[in-house]
Design an enzyme around this catalytic site. Structure first.
Site, mmCIF file in Angstrom:
data_model
loop_
_atom_site.group_PDB
_atom_site.id
_atom_site.type_symbol
_atom_site.label_atom_id
_atom_site.label_comp_id
_atom_site.label_asym_id
_atom_site.label_seq_id
_atom_site.Cartn_x
_atom_site.Cartn_y
_atom_site.Cartn_z
ATOM 1 N N GLY A 1 0.827 -1.203 0.000
ATOM 2 C CA GLY A 1 0.000 0.000 0.000
ATOM 3 C C GLY A 1 0.856 1.245 0.000
ATOM 4 N N GLY A 2 1.966 1.182 -0.724
ATOM 5 C CA GLY A 2 2.996 2.221 -0.646
ATOM 6 C C GLY A 2 2.791 3.436 -1.522
ATOM 7 N N ASP B 1 0.555 -1.337 -4.768
ATOM 8 C CA ASP B 1 -0.659 -0.537 -4.581
ATOM 9 C C ASP B 1 -1.592 -0.828 -5.754
ATOM 10 O OD1 ASP B 1 -2.509 1.632 -3.763
ATOM 11 O OD2 ASP B 1 -0.826 2.267 -2.538
ATOM 12 N N ASP C 1 -3.421 -6.160 -4.422
ATOM 13 C CA ASP C 1 -4.484 -5.925 -3.442
ATOM 14 C C ASP C 1 -4.112 -6.679 -2.171
ATOM 15 O OD1 ASP C 1 -6.750 -5.900 -1.861
ATOM 16 O OD2 ASP C 1 -8.126 -6.501 -3.450
ATOM 17 N N PHE C 2 -3.915 -5.961 -1.062
ATOM 18 C CA PHE C 2 -3.456 -6.641 0.152
ATOM 19 C C PHE C 2 -4.507 -7.535 0.801
ATOM 20 C CE2 PHE C 2 -3.833 -2.023 1.653
ATOM 21 C CZ PHE C 2 -5.116 -2.135 2.158
ATOM 22 N N ARG D 1 2.579 1.573 5.997
ATOM 23 C CA ARG D 1 2.548 2.936 6.541
ATOM 24 C C ARG D 1 1.114 3.456 6.526
ATOM 25 N NH1 ARG D 1 6.473 7.706 5.826
ATOM 26 N NH2 ARG D 1 5.192 9.564 5.960
ATOM 27 N N HIS E 1 -4.770 1.602 10.290
ATOM 28 C CA HIS E 1 -5.769 2.462 10.931
ATOM 29 C C HIS E 1 -6.961 2.739 10.022
ATOM 30 C CE1 HIS E 1 -4.611 6.824 9.535
ATOM 31 N NE2 HIS E 1 -4.523 5.965 8.539
#
Length: 415
Positions: A248-249, A271, A297-298, A312, A316
């Site tokens: 997701g960088g 990403d 896709d994570f 990063r 959240h």
């Protein structure tokens, strides 16, 4: 019961700490802080001037508490229900751009520029002056810029941030409790205040995907070209590793910083397809052999085996059930001894709840609830999250580099 001398303690603290900041300004030949249109946009305190930075934060915290004490609970509890309506109107009708900084205008000229009638311009501008120090009216009917509107007129990133917060985030906050009542204890990102505010059954990201203008504004909101790696480069043993996946960088700012400083490192940035394509187009030629971009896709199985998997400000954005899935999707690719680094805020403990940084973290936590049913996490919640994902993750702890906003949260795969 609070000490009867608390207001005196606070006023003395404010005087003492303000003196430290003022001495710094004088010794560095900097102007006294002002809200005039030509004022400095921020106080240029260097990172290593820790005493001055701490003094500034202490003044801000003490002034907030002193104002609350002098206001009193009965008045303090009142809700300011008109608070930001004038600011939103100024941005929507571009009143801040209706005349150049350094010049003056009139309500009539602002009316002609915006299409609003003179009466509505006058009431909006005066509300903003009184409540938010937007504009100045030192001579009746003659409007000049204040420092705040000068910032809006001259800084598109700041202006866009305020638009996103008022147009996207604020309505979601208004609807948050309705969502909590409709979908009790939901962890789904489409059962939120944001979804209700948009009359939708989709998540915030899916809603933005259908509107390119809103998506562009939201992307710009997180565009901080000068943002540092927040203590990561100097507070992690990168020289003992060889490969890192930035999951997701985005456009690869962290990976580029790591590869630029540590010639031993090869970094893969993952990403969405459009994002990594844009990132690859920006990559410096000198790093093209050590930084690569990959669409991934994570929420699907991780295809790359590496020494470090870095996240990063990703976790959240998701409730626990989805964070567990993200971690579990790493497992098929992980070798024994591989590390997971999660780089984000941790909610403060009770001893530090009064600080400005604590307020920012707690405000962000509620923001995640209203937008995504996601959360910031407390220190004790991180080892439990790894354990629930897979007991073969060994939690190694969390540390916050000096001066950093984010914590370095780390676990090791022992499968």
């Amino acid at each position: 019961m609070a000490s009867t001398n608390r207001i005196i303690e606070l006023s003395s603290l404010i005087a003492k700490k303000t003196g430290i900041v003022n001495d710094f300004l004088v010794s560095n030949k900097l102007p006294t802080p002002s809200l005039d249109a030509d004022a400095l946009w921020s106080i240029p305190i260097p990172e290593d001037a820790t005493e001055v930075k701490e003094a500034r934060e202490a003044v801000i915290d003490a002034c907030s508490e002193l104002k609350a004490l002098m206001t009193g609970p009965k008045e303090l509890v009142r809700f300011k229900w008109t608070a930001y309506v004038s600011v939103k109107a100024i941005l929507r009708f571009k009143l801040d751009k209706s005349f150049p900084v350094g010049e003056h205008t009139s309500f009539q000229a602002m009316s002609k520029f915006s299409g609003l009638n003179v009466m509505n311009v006058r009431r909006i501008v005066r509300h903003a002056i009184i409540n938010h120090r937007f504009f100045r009216e030192d001579v009746p009917g003659i409007i000049t810029h204040s420092a705040l509107t000068a910032v809006l007129a001259g800084d598109e990133l700041m202006r866009n941030s305020l638009i996103v917060e008022l147009d996207e985030f604020w309505p979601a906050g208004v609807k948050m409790t309705d969502a909590m009542e409709k979908w009790p204890n939901s962890e789904e990102s489409n059962e939120t205040g944001f979804a209700l505010a948009n009359n939708s059954n989709k998540s915030m990201y899916d809603i933005f995907a259908e509107d390119s203008d809103r998506a562009d504004r939201f992307g710009m909101y997180f565009s901080k070209p000068n943002e540092s790696a927040d203590g990561l480069l100097d507070n992690y043993p990168w020289t003992s590793n060889r490969t890192m996946v930035d999951v997701g960088g985005s456009h690869g700012s962290v990976a580029i910083s790591i590869a630029g400083k540590f010639p031993n490192m090869k970094c893969i940035v993952q990403d969405l397809p459009d994002t990594v394509s844009e990132g690859a187009s920006r990559l410096p030629a000198s790093l093209q052999d050590r930084v690569t971009f990959m669409s991934h896709d994570f929420f699907t199985e991780q295809p790359v085996t590496a020494d470090v998997y870095y996240f990063r400000s990703i976790f959240h954005n998701w409730a626990d059930k989805y964070c567990i899935k993200i971690l579990q999707n790493l497992v098929p690719a992980m070798k024994s001894g591989a590390r997971v680094i999660i780089h984000e805020r941790i909610l403060p403990n009770i001893e530090s709840l009064s600080t400005a940084d604590a307020r920012r973290a707690i405000n962000m936590d509620i923001g995640m609830l209203q937008l995504l049913n996601a959360q910031q996490r407390e220190m004790h919640e991180w080892p439990e999250l790894f354990r629930r994902a897979d007991p073969r993750f060994k939690y190694l702890g969390a540390r916050q580099p000096a001066g950093a906003i984010r914590w370095i949260i780390e676990a090791e795969w022992q499968g």
